[in-house]
Design a protein around this motif. Sequence first.
Motif, PDB file in Angstrom:
ATOM      1  N   TYR A  61      -3.096   7.055  -4.226  1.00 34.71           N
ATOM      2  CA  TYR A  61      -3.644   5.702  -4.419  1.00 34.71           C
ATOM      3  C   TYR A  61      -2.999   4.695  -3.475  1.00 34.71           C
ATOM      4  N   ARG A  62      -1.821   5.004  -2.973  1.00 32.86           N
ATOM      5  CA  ARG A  62      -1.042   4.119  -2.121  1.00 32.86           C
ATOM      6  C   ARG A  62      -0.810   2.780  -2.798  1.00 32.86           C
ATOM      7  N   SER A  63       0.146   2.724  -3.679  1.00 33.47           N
ATOM      8  CA  SER A  63       0.411   1.481  -4.384  1.00 33.47           C
ATOM      9  C   SER A  63       1.885   1.340  -4.750  1.00 33.47           C
ATOM     10  N   VAL A  94      11.835   7.485   7.368  1.00 35.07           N
ATOM     11  CA  VAL A  94      11.129   6.253   7.751  1.00 35.07           C
ATOM     12  C   VAL A  94      12.074   5.084   8.075  1.00 35.07           C
ATOM     13  N   TYR A  95      13.287   5.110   7.525  1.00 38.06           N
ATOM     14  CA  TYR A  95      14.234   4.028   7.856  1.00 38.06           C
ATOM     15  C   TYR A  95      14.521   4.055   9.360  1.00 38.06           C
ATOM     16  N   GLU A  96      14.703   5.256   9.893  1.00 39.57           N
ATOM     17  CA  GLU A  96      14.995   5.388  11.324  1.00 39.57           C
ATOM     18  C   GLU A  96      13.778   4.993  12.164  1.00 39.57           C
ATOM     19  N   ALA A 151       0.857  -1.186   0.000  1.00 39.13           N
ATOM     20  CA  ALA A 151       0.000   0.000   0.000  1.00 39.13           C
ATOM     21  C   ALA A 151       0.899   1.244   0.000  1.00 39.13           C
ATOM     22  N   GLY A 152       1.575   1.466  -1.114  1.00 37.55           N
ATOM     23  CA  GLY A 152       2.628   2.488  -1.191  1.00 37.55           C
ATOM     24  C   GLY A 152       3.905   1.861  -0.647  1.00 37.55           C
ATOM     25  N   SER A 153       5.051   2.544  -0.816  1.00 36.60           N
ATOM     26  CA  SER A 153       6.264   1.905  -0.289  1.00 36.60           C
ATOM     27  C   SER A 153       6.534   2.301   1.154  1.00 36.60           C
ATOM     28  N   LYS A 154       5.938   3.401   1.624  1.00 36.26           N
ATOM     29  CA  LYS A 154       6.227   3.853   2.990  1.00 36.26           C
ATOM     30  C   LYS A 154       5.874   2.786   4.028  1.00 36.26           C
ATOM     31  N   GLU A 155       4.668   2.237   3.932  1.00 39.67           N
ATOM     32  CA  GLU A 155       4.286   1.241   4.940  1.00 39.67           C
ATOM     33  C   GLU A 155       5.202   0.017   4.842  1.00 39.67           C
ATOM     34  N   ALA A 156       5.577  -0.362   3.640  1.00 39.60           N
ATOM     35  CA  ALA A 156       6.416  -1.554   3.465  1.00 39.60           C
ATOM     36  C   ALA A 156       7.814  -1.312   4.045  1.00 39.60           C
ATOM     37  N   ILE A 157       8.293  -0.080   3.924  1.00 39.42           N
ATOM     38  CA  ILE A 157       9.611   0.281   4.475  1.00 39.42           C
ATOM     39  C   ILE A 157       9.540   0.292   6.002  1.00 39.42           C
ATOM     40  N   PHE A 158       8.491   0.903   6.515  1.00 44.28           N
ATOM     41  CA  PHE A 158       8.326   0.993   7.968  1.00 44.28           C
ATOM     42  C   PHE A 158       8.177  -0.391   8.604  1.00 44.28           C
ATOM     43  N   LEU A 190       4.278   3.436  -7.240  1.00 44.67           N
ATOM     44  CA  LEU A 190       3.671   4.183  -8.356  1.00 44.67           C
ATOM     45  C   LEU A 190       3.537   5.664  -8.015  1.00 44.67           C
ATOM     46  N   SER A 191       3.848   6.014  -6.772  1.00 41.15           N
ATOM     47  CA  SER A 191       3.639   7.389  -6.328  1.00 41.15           C
ATOM     48  C   SER A 191       4.343   8.386  -7.221  1.00 41.15           C
ATOM     49  N   LYS A 192       5.638   8.198  -7.417  1.00 33.80           N
ATOM     50  CA  LYS A 192       6.425   9.172  -8.170  1.00 33.80           C
ATOM     51  C   LYS A 192       6.377   8.827  -9.654  1.00 33.80           C
ATOM     52  N   ARG A 193       6.479   7.530  -9.963  1.00 35.33           N
ATOM     53  CA  ARG A 193       6.513   7.099 -11.369  1.00 35.33           C
ATOM     54  C   ARG A 193       5.266   7.531 -12.130  1.00 35.33           C
ATOM     55  N   ILE A 251      19.591   1.410   1.343  1.00 37.68           N
ATOM     56  CA  ILE A 251      20.108   2.390   0.386  1.00 37.68           C
ATOM     57  C   ILE A 251      18.921   2.939  -0.391  1.00 37.68           C
ATOM     58  N   ASN A 252      19.108   4.096  -0.985  1.00 30.73           N
ATOM     59  CA  ASN A 252      18.011   4.769  -1.686  1.00 30.73           C
ATOM     60  C   ASN A 252      18.606   5.599  -2.827  1.00 30.73           C
ATOM     61  N   TYR A 253      18.796   4.931  -3.960  1.00 25.79           N
ATOM     62  CA  TYR A 253      19.306   5.635  -5.156  1.00 25.79           C
ATOM     63  C   TYR A 253      18.392   5.347  -6.321  1.00 25.79           C
ATOM     64  N   PHE A 261      12.968  14.352  -8.489  1.00 25.09           N
ATOM     65  CA  PHE A 261      12.541  15.732  -8.750  1.00 25.09           C
ATOM     66  C   PHE A 261      12.973  16.651  -7.617  1.00 25.09           C
ATOM     67  N   TYR A 262      14.190  16.381  -7.094  1.00 24.79           N
ATOM     68  CA  TYR A 262      14.712  17.207  -6.005  1.00 24.79           C
ATOM     69  C   TYR A 262      15.988  17.924  -6.425  1.00 24.79           C
ATOM     70  N   PHE A 263      16.193  19.087  -5.829  1.00 21.53           N
ATOM     71  CA  PHE A 263      17.495  19.750  -5.882  1.00 21.53           C
ATOM     72  C   PHE A 263      17.992  19.859  -4.447  1.00 21.53           C
ATOM     73  N   HIS A 270      18.395   9.222  -4.918  1.00 22.64           N
ATOM     74  CA  HIS A 270      18.302   9.533  -3.494  1.00 22.64           C
ATOM     75  C   HIS A 270      17.438  10.740  -3.159  1.00 22.64           C
ATOM     76  N   ASN A 271      16.563  10.532  -2.191  1.00 17.15           N
ATOM     77  CA  ASN A 271      15.868  11.651  -1.544  1.00 17.15           C
ATOM     78  C   ASN A 271      16.621  11.909  -0.247  1.00 17.15           C
ATOM     79  N   PRO A 272      17.098  13.095   0.060  1.00 14.04           N
ATOM     80  CA  PRO A 272      16.786  14.365  -0.579  1.00 14.04           C
ATOM     81  C   PRO A 272      17.787  14.889  -1.608  1.00 14.04           C
TER      82      PRO A 272
HETATM   83  C1  LIG Z   1      12.882   7.917  -0.436  1.00 13.65           C
HETATM   84  C2  LIG Z   1      11.436   7.647  -0.330  1.00 13.65           C
HETATM   85  N1  LIG Z   1      11.024   6.398  -0.104  1.00 13.65           N
HETATM   86  C3  LIG Z   1       9.725   6.097  -0.001  1.00 13.65           C
HETATM   87  C4  LIG Z   1       8.750   7.073  -0.106  1.00 13.65           C
HETATM   88  C5  LIG Z   1       7.310   6.680   0.084  1.00 13.65           C
HETATM   89  O1  LIG Z   1       6.602   6.716  -1.066  1.00 13.65           O
HETATM   90  P1  LIG Z   1       5.169   6.028  -1.188  1.00 13.65           P
HETATM   91  O2  LIG Z   1       4.779   5.496   0.143  1.00 13.65           O
HETATM   92  O3  LIG Z   1       4.268   7.085  -1.650  1.00 13.65           O
HETATM   93  O4  LIG Z   1       5.367   4.918  -2.164  1.00 13.65           O
HETATM   94  C6  LIG Z   1       9.130   8.392  -0.338  1.00 13.65           C
HETATM   95  C7  LIG Z   1       8.134   9.449  -0.413  1.00 13.65           C
HETATM   96  O5  LIG Z   1       8.366  10.604  -0.480  1.00 13.65           O
HETATM   97  C8  LIG Z   1      10.514   8.677  -0.454  1.00 13.65           C
HETATM   98  O6  LIG Z   1      10.938   9.929  -0.673  1.00 13.65           O
END
Ligand SMILES: Cc1ncc(COP(=O)(O)O)c(C=O)c1O
Length: 387
Positions: free
Chosen positions: A241-243, A127-129, A95-102, A232-235, A170-172, A317-319, A174-176
């Motif tokens: 939609y949380r997917s 969210v990693y922390e 349901a989005g990647s945030k919940e799966a990461i958490f 699918l959030s950014k793509r 890892i997150n590449y 889409f970050y600077f 990378h945000n931010p």
């Molecule tokens: C690095 C990173 N991971 C994961 C997410 C979570 O995205 P979503 O839960 O919308 O898939 C975000 C959202 O801003 C993000 O910046």
Amino acid sequence: MNRLLKEMKPYPMDELVKAREKLKREGKKIYDFGTGDPKEPTAPFIREAVKNAIPEVSQYPTVKGRPDLRKAISEWFESRFKVKLNPETEIIPSAGSKEAIFHFPLVFIEEDSEKKRVIYGTPAYPVYERGTLFAGGIPTPITLKYEDGFLLRLDRIDRSILEETRIVWINYPHNPTGATATKTYLEDIYGICREYDIILCSDECYTEIYFEEPPPSALEAGRKKTVVFHSLSKRSGMTGYRSGFVAGDESLIKEYLRFRSSFGVGSPEFIQIGAREAWKDEKHVEERREIFRKKKAIFEKFFKEEGLEFLEVKATFYFWVKVPEGISSKDYAFHLLKYGIVVSPGDFFGKGGKGFFRIALVPSVRECKEAVKVWKEAHKTLKRRRD
Ligand SMILES: Cc1ncc(COP(=O)(O)O)c(C=O)c1O
């Protein structure tokens, strides 16, 4: 109340959102480059697919997800990264990647074990922390450096720390910071994780927002004890939609799936149907990249004119920009806020973000052009104040 919640600082973005809302109430025109939630409409064919899929009788979705969605994801993954994933055993829709990461560390960290460190870079998505803390793991942030292109360098970390480490995030792209990694980097980090029996978690939600070469996936390096998180959030502009999905090592996927039913994170069937259509189409993604390319060009020119130093953006889409001399990132952000411009101070993303600010290319192309003019005014008063 949970002790962790009492001790926790507010979610970094909360502070920003509050300040922005206050200004909005006062009638100020806001140019919001804060939260990474672009406003481009979701492609009509995706909205139609969701609408048509709303059933007369609605029942609980499964955490394993629809077979046709997993098949669409598998086909997309193979065409994009040349990695074949078994849709039955190596993919879970989320349901989005945030919940799966958490939730991930809640399943894979054993509180009584000696091996419960979770390594991630700072600055980072917070969210990693948070997931690590709630799982009873030991958060181990490693400062990412400008001169390293903001790559997490596991090869410079003490062996003793790596031996105690269970998960590396890892997150590449990378945000931010917008930093990207090469396949060689991913192979190196994969190798180190294998050497120390560490689970490699690669948050890949920005791989599709690129302006040069398409960025690689960690699964191109190997899939043993490796999982990737996509969205699918950014793509596809589908944050609401949380997917997303989690994919990789079959044994990890199996364990994760077993516990996810306790979390109540099954994605609604009609969202899964919309998601299936989104993964099958690349045209709308290319159109989105084109929009971000235009916004990126506006800010590259502006930052150069104003003498602000920034990391070249190849994806996301970050600077990630150095604040002008003699002012903290927070003070700079609050100065800009007086002009209605919302940016995120770098330290909001952890200790490693000191001295930087982030902009998310959220406002429309027209608003970006307007914002640049307002921003120039803000810089003039900043200069006058200093002189
Ligand atoms: C690095 C990173 N991971 C994961 C997410 C979570 O995205 P979503 O839960 O919308 O898939 C975000 C959202 O801003 C993000 O910046």
